[in-house]
Design a protein around this motif. Structure first.
Motif, PDB file in Angstrom:
ATOM      1  N   ALA A  52    -106.109  -5.752 -42.826  1.00  0.00           N
ATOM      2  CA  ALA A  52    -105.912  -4.671 -43.782  1.00  0.00           C
ATOM      3  C   ALA A  52    -106.023  -3.300 -43.133  1.00  0.00           C
ATOM      4  CB  ALA A  52    -106.947  -4.777 -44.910  1.00  0.00           C
ATOM      5  N   GLY A  53    -106.331  -3.265 -41.842  1.00  0.00           N
ATOM      6  CA  GLY A  53    -106.415  -1.985 -41.138  1.00  0.00           C
ATOM      7  C   GLY A  53    -107.724  -1.281 -41.323  1.00  0.00           C
ATOM      8  N   CYS A  54    -108.792  -2.036 -41.611  1.00  0.00           N
ATOM      9  CA  CYS A  54    -110.077  -1.411 -41.876  1.00  0.00           C
ATOM     10  C   CYS A  54    -110.665  -0.750 -40.634  1.00  0.00           C
ATOM     11  CB  CYS A  54    -111.075  -2.452 -42.412  1.00  0.00           C
ATOM     12  SG  CYS A  54    -110.721  -2.939 -44.097  1.00  0.00           S
ATOM     13  N   GLY A  55    -110.163  -1.097 -39.462  1.00  0.00           N
ATOM     14  CA  GLY A  55    -110.721  -0.504 -38.267  1.00  0.00           C
ATOM     15  C   GLY A  55    -109.973   0.729 -37.802  1.00  0.00           C
ATOM     16  N   THR A  56    -109.084   1.252 -38.627  1.00  0.00           N
ATOM     17  CA  THR A  56    -108.235   2.347 -38.179  1.00  0.00           C
ATOM     18  C   THR A  56    -108.830   3.708 -38.446  1.00  0.00           C
ATOM     19  OG1 THR A  56    -107.060   2.349 -40.291  1.00  0.00           O
ATOM     20  CG2 THR A  56    -106.172   0.954 -38.537  1.00  0.00           C
ATOM     21  N   GLU A  57    -109.903   3.784 -39.193  1.00  0.00           N
ATOM     22  CA  GLU A  57    -110.492   5.079 -39.516  1.00  0.00           C
ATOM     23  C   GLU A  57    -111.978   5.081 -39.210  1.00  0.00           C
ATOM     24  OE1 GLU A  57    -111.463   7.840 -43.389  1.00  0.00           O
ATOM     25  OE2 GLU A  57    -109.799   6.447 -43.499  1.00  0.00           O
ATOM     26  N   PRO A  58    -112.361   5.320 -37.963  1.00  0.00           N
ATOM     27  CA  PRO A  58    -113.780   5.308 -37.621  1.00  0.00           C
ATOM     28  C   PRO A  58    -114.502   6.472 -38.251  1.00  0.00           C
ATOM     29  CG  PRO A  58    -112.500   6.106 -35.772  1.00  0.00           C
ATOM     30  CD  PRO A  58    -111.511   5.628 -36.811  1.00  0.00           C
ATOM     31  N   ALA A  59    -115.774   6.257 -38.568  1.00  0.00           N
ATOM     32  CA  ALA A  59    -116.591   7.328 -39.131  1.00  0.00           C
ATOM     33  C   ALA A  59    -117.050   8.241 -38.013  1.00  0.00           C
ATOM     34  CB  ALA A  59    -117.789   6.705 -39.845  1.00  0.00           C
ATOM     35  N   PRO A  60    -117.588   9.411 -38.342  1.00  0.00           N
ATOM     36  CA  PRO A  60    -118.118  10.301 -37.309  1.00  0.00           C
ATOM     37  C   PRO A  60    -119.170   9.602 -36.469  1.00  0.00           C
ATOM     38  CG  PRO A  60    -117.939  11.445 -39.397  1.00  0.00           C
ATOM     39  CD  PRO A  60    -117.635  10.003 -39.675  1.00  0.00           C
ATOM     40  N   ASP A  61    -119.329  10.040 -35.212  1.00  0.00           N
ATOM     41  CA  ASP A  61    -120.243   9.385 -34.288  1.00  0.00           C
ATOM     42  C   ASP A  61    -121.664   9.307 -34.815  1.00  0.00           C
ATOM     43  OD1 ASP A  61    -118.179   9.096 -32.548  1.00  0.00           O
ATOM     44  OD2 ASP A  61    -118.652  10.868 -31.343  1.00  0.00           O
ATOM     45  N   ARG A  62    -122.063  10.253 -35.655  1.00  0.00           N
ATOM     46  CA  ARG A  62    -123.439  10.310 -36.107  1.00  0.00           C
ATOM     47  C   ARG A  62    -123.827   9.090 -36.930  1.00  0.00           C
ATOM     48  NH1 ARG A  62    -125.068  15.729 -39.151  1.00  0.00           N
ATOM     49  NH2 ARG A  62    -123.747  14.787 -40.732  1.00  0.00           N
ATOM     50  N   VAL A  63    -122.832   8.382 -37.484  1.00  0.00           N
ATOM     51  CA  VAL A  63    -123.131   7.212 -38.293  1.00  0.00           C
ATOM     52  C   VAL A  63    -123.639   6.062 -37.441  1.00  0.00           C
ATOM     53  CG1 VAL A  63    -122.112   5.496 -39.836  1.00  0.00           C
ATOM     54  CG2 VAL A  63    -121.411   7.877 -40.001  1.00  0.00           C
ATOM     55  N   ALA A  64    -123.280   6.036 -36.168  1.00  0.00           N
ATOM     56  CA  ALA A  64    -123.587   4.882 -35.333  1.00  0.00           C
ATOM     57  C   ALA A  64    -125.078   4.636 -35.170  1.00  0.00           C
ATOM     58  CB  ALA A  64    -122.946   5.058 -33.959  1.00  0.00           C
ATOM     59  N   GLY A  65    -125.874   5.685 -35.040  1.00  0.00           N
ATOM     60  CA  GLY A  65    -127.309   5.496 -34.838  1.00  0.00           C
ATOM     61  C   GLY A  65    -128.107   6.450 -35.685  1.00  0.00           C
ATOM     62  N   ARG A  66    -129.385   6.510 -35.412  1.00  0.00           N
ATOM     63  CA  ARG A  66    -130.242   7.392 -36.193  1.00  0.00           C
ATOM     64  C   ARG A  66    -129.830   8.847 -35.998  1.00  0.00           C
ATOM     65  NH1 ARG A  66    -134.316   4.996 -38.609  1.00  0.00           N
ATOM     66  NH2 ARG A  66    -135.027   2.957 -37.902  1.00  0.00           N
ATOM     67  N   SER A  67    -129.807   9.573 -37.103  1.00  0.00           N
ATOM     68  CA  SER A  67    -129.357  10.962 -37.057  1.00  0.00           C
ATOM     69  C   SER A  67    -130.350  11.836 -36.311  1.00  0.00           C
ATOM     70  CB  SER A  67    -129.181  11.493 -38.488  1.00  0.00           C
ATOM     71  OG  SER A  67    -128.943  12.874 -38.473  1.00  0.00           O
ATOM     72  N   SER A  68    -129.814  12.682 -35.425  1.00  0.00           N
ATOM     73  CA  SER A  68    -130.653  13.636 -34.710  1.00  0.00           C
ATOM     74  C   SER A  68    -130.218  15.057 -35.024  1.00  0.00           C
ATOM     75  CB  SER A  68    -130.559  13.381 -33.195  1.00  0.00           C
ATOM     76  OG  SER A  68    -129.220  13.494 -32.748  1.00  0.00           O
ATOM     77  N   SER A  69    -129.412  15.193 -36.080  1.00  0.00           N
ATOM     78  CA  SER A  69    -128.882  16.499 -36.425  1.00  0.00           C
ATOM     79  C   SER A  69    -129.983  17.421 -36.920  1.00  0.00           C
ATOM     80  CB  SER A  69    -127.809  16.343 -37.523  1.00  0.00           C
ATOM     81  OG  SER A  69    -127.405  17.601 -37.985  1.00  0.00           O
ATOM     82  N   GLY A  70    -129.876  18.692 -36.524  1.00  0.00           N
ATOM     83  CA  GLY A  70    -130.830  19.675 -37.002  1.00  0.00           C
ATOM     84  C   GLY A  70    -130.375  20.321 -38.296  1.00  0.00           C
ATOM     85  N   ASP A  71    -129.220  19.897 -38.808  1.00  0.00           N
ATOM     86  CA  ASP A  71    -128.718  20.454 -40.061  1.00  0.00           C
ATOM     87  C   ASP A  71    -129.638  20.040 -41.218  1.00  0.00           C
ATOM     88  OD1 ASP A  71    -126.590  21.442 -38.640  1.00  0.00           O
ATOM     89  OD2 ASP A  71    -125.280  19.745 -39.124  1.00  0.00           O
ATOM     90  N   PRO A  72    -129.683  20.856 -42.276  1.00  0.00           N
ATOM     91  CA  PRO A  72    -130.485  20.488 -43.447  1.00  0.00           C
ATOM     92  C   PRO A  72    -130.013  19.159 -44.019  1.00  0.00           C
ATOM     93  CG  PRO A  72    -129.784  22.783 -43.560  1.00  0.00           C
ATOM     94  CD  PRO A  72    -129.034  22.168 -42.422  1.00  0.00           C
ATOM     95  N   ALA A  73    -130.935  18.377 -44.513  1.00  0.00           N
ATOM     96  CA  ALA A  73    -130.585  17.088 -45.102  1.00  0.00           C
ATOM     97  C   ALA A  73    -129.726  17.295 -46.341  1.00  0.00           C
ATOM     98  CB  ALA A  73    -131.850  16.319 -45.458  1.00  0.00           C
ATOM     99  N   PRO A  74    -128.737  16.418 -46.565  1.00  0.00           N
ATOM    100  CA  PRO A  74    -127.915  16.518 -47.771  1.00  0.00           C
ATOM    101  C   PRO A  74    -128.771  16.366 -49.023  1.00  0.00           C
ATOM    102  CG  PRO A  74    -126.955  15.005 -46.175  1.00  0.00           C
ATOM    103  CD  PRO A  74    -128.342  15.300 -45.704  1.00  0.00           C
ATOM    104  N   ASP A  75    -128.275  16.878 -50.129  1.00  0.00           N
ATOM    105  CA  ASP A  75    -128.991  16.776 -51.392  1.00  0.00           C
ATOM    106  C   ASP A  75    -129.107  15.308 -51.802  1.00  0.00           C
ATOM    107  OD1 ASP A  75    -130.033  18.164 -53.923  1.00  0.00           O
ATOM    108  OD2 ASP A  75    -128.491  16.824 -54.716  1.00  0.00           O
ATOM    109  N   ARG A  76    -130.347  14.852 -52.002  1.00  0.00           N
ATOM    110  CA  ARG A  76    -130.563  13.442 -52.315  1.00  0.00           C
ATOM    111  C   ARG A  76    -129.931  13.047 -53.642  1.00  0.00           C
ATOM    112  NH1 ARG A  76    -131.631   8.726 -49.556  1.00  0.00           N
ATOM    113  NH2 ARG A  76    -132.025   7.155 -51.148  1.00  0.00           N
ATOM    114  N   ALA A  77    -130.007  13.918 -54.629  1.00  0.00           N
ATOM    115  CA  ALA A  77    -129.423  13.610 -55.937  1.00  0.00           C
ATOM    116  C   ALA A  77    -127.917  13.399 -55.813  1.00  0.00           C
ATOM    117  CB  ALA A  77    -129.735  14.722 -56.932  1.00  0.00           C
ATOM    118  N   GLU A  78    -127.273  14.210 -54.973  1.00  0.00           N
ATOM    119  CA  GLU A  78    -125.829  14.061 -54.775  1.00  0.00           C
ATOM    120  C   GLU A  78    -125.512  12.739 -54.079  1.00  0.00           C
ATOM    121  OE1 GLU A  78    -122.143  16.070 -52.244  1.00  0.00           O
ATOM    122  OE2 GLU A  78    -124.018  17.166 -52.495  1.00  0.00           O
ATOM    123  N   LEU A  79    -126.351  12.369 -53.103  1.00  0.00           N
ATOM    124  CA  LEU A  79    -126.146  11.104 -52.415  1.00  0.00           C
ATOM    125  C   LEU A  79    -126.290   9.925 -53.371  1.00  0.00           C
ATOM    126  CD1 LEU A  79    -128.131  11.723 -49.091  1.00  0.00           C
ATOM    127  CD2 LEU A  79    -125.649  11.707 -49.386  1.00  0.00           C
TER     128      LEU A  79
END
Length: 224
Positions: A26-53
Motif C-alpha cells: 500500500a506504500g506505507c513506507g513512502t512517507e517517513p516521519a521526521p527524524d525526531r520520531v525515531a528516538g527519545r526527543s532531545s528538542s529544546g522546543d517547548p512541549a506541545p499542548d497536552r490537551a491538543e495532543l
C-alpha cells in the motif's frame, strides 16, 4: 518450589508478516516521519499542548498513553501505518530503503496460559512450528519466516517483529530494546495532524457479505 514467571503471549508471526507485506504494497513506507520520531526527543522546543495532543489522539481513536516509538539504524517511521490495533492498542511500521520493515505493536492482553518455550509441532511432523527463548527482559520467538521480541509493561505487551529474510536478529533486538512510550514531542510527530484522521478507518467494500468469513462475494447471475 520457585515460581516460574510466564512470558507474554506473542502474536502469530504469520499475521505479522502478512500485515507487513500489505503495508508495503500500500506504500506505507513512502512517507517517513521526521527524524525526531525515531528516538527519545532531545528538542529544546517547548512541549506541545497536552490537551491538543489528547484531542488529536481521540480523533484518530488512539489512546495517547499506548503510543510507543522505537529506533533502529536506517529505519524511519511510516506515518501511514500509524493506527489502532484491536480495541485500544497501537500499531506502526518502520521501513528501510533496502525493503526491511519492523512492526511495532502495543496491546492490552493477558499473560500466556502456556510457557513460551512449549513450541507445538506441525501435524505429522517432529520439528516445532516455532522456537522461543528468554533474552534479557524480553522473549524472542521465531518461525521459519518471521521473528519477534516481546515484553510486558504493566497491562501492555509490546512487540517488535519482522520478516527474517529482511530483518536480522541483532536489528530486531536493538529496536525492541529501544522501544519506549512516546513523550509529548514524539506524540506531536506520530499522531495525525488536527482535523486529519484519513486512512485510520477501515475501508468499506460492497462485495463483502455481512456474514461468514468475510470472503468477497463473487456470485454470478442465473445466466452464468
Amino acid at each position: 518450589m520457585t515460581s516460574r514467571s510466564r512470558p507474554p503471549r506473542l502474536r502469530p508471526l504469520l499475521l505479522t508478516v502478512t500485515l507487513a507485506l500489505a503495508l508495503a504494497a500500500a506504500g506505507c513506507g513512502t512517507e517517513p516521519a521526521p527524524d525526531r520520531v525515531a528516538g527519545r526527543s532531545s528538542s529544546g522546543d517547548p512541549a506541545p499542548d497536552r490537551a491538543e495532543l489528547e484531542a488529536r489522539a481521540s480523533a484518530a481513536q488512539i489512546v495517547a498513553e499506548h503510543v510507543w516509538v522505537t529506533e533502529a539504524a536506517g529505519y524511519a517511521l511510516a506515518r501511514q501505518s500509524v493506527g489502532v490495533l484491536g480495541d485500544d492498542g497501537f500499531g506502526s511500521s518502520y521501513t528501510a530503503p533496502d525493503g526491511g520493515m519492523l512492526q511495532l505493536s502495543v496491546e492490552r492482553r493477558p499473560h500466556a496460559e502456556a510457557d513460551c518455550t512449549d513450541g507445538s509441532a506441525a501435524a505429522g511432523g517432529s520439528e516445532p512450528l516455532w522456537t522461543c527463548e528468554r533474552d534479557g527482559e524480553q522473549w524472542y520467538r521465531a518461525t521459519e519466516s518471521g521473528h519477534a521480541y516481546a515484553r510486558e509493561q504493566g497491562e501492555l505487551v509490546i512487540t517488535v517483529s519482522g520478516a527474517r529474510e529482511k530483518v536480522d536478529r541483532a536489528t530486531l533486538r536493538s529496536a525492541a530494546r529501544a522501544a519506549h512510550r512516546a513523550d509529548d514531542h514524539e506524540l506531536d510527530q506520530v499522531l495525525p495532524p488536527a482535523g486529519d484522521a484519513s486512512g485510520r478507518q477501515p475501508v468499506e467494500r460492497g462485495d463483502l457479505p455481512p456474514m461468514g468469513d468475510g470472503a468477497p462475494n463473487n456470485d454470478v447471475g442465473a445466466s452464468g
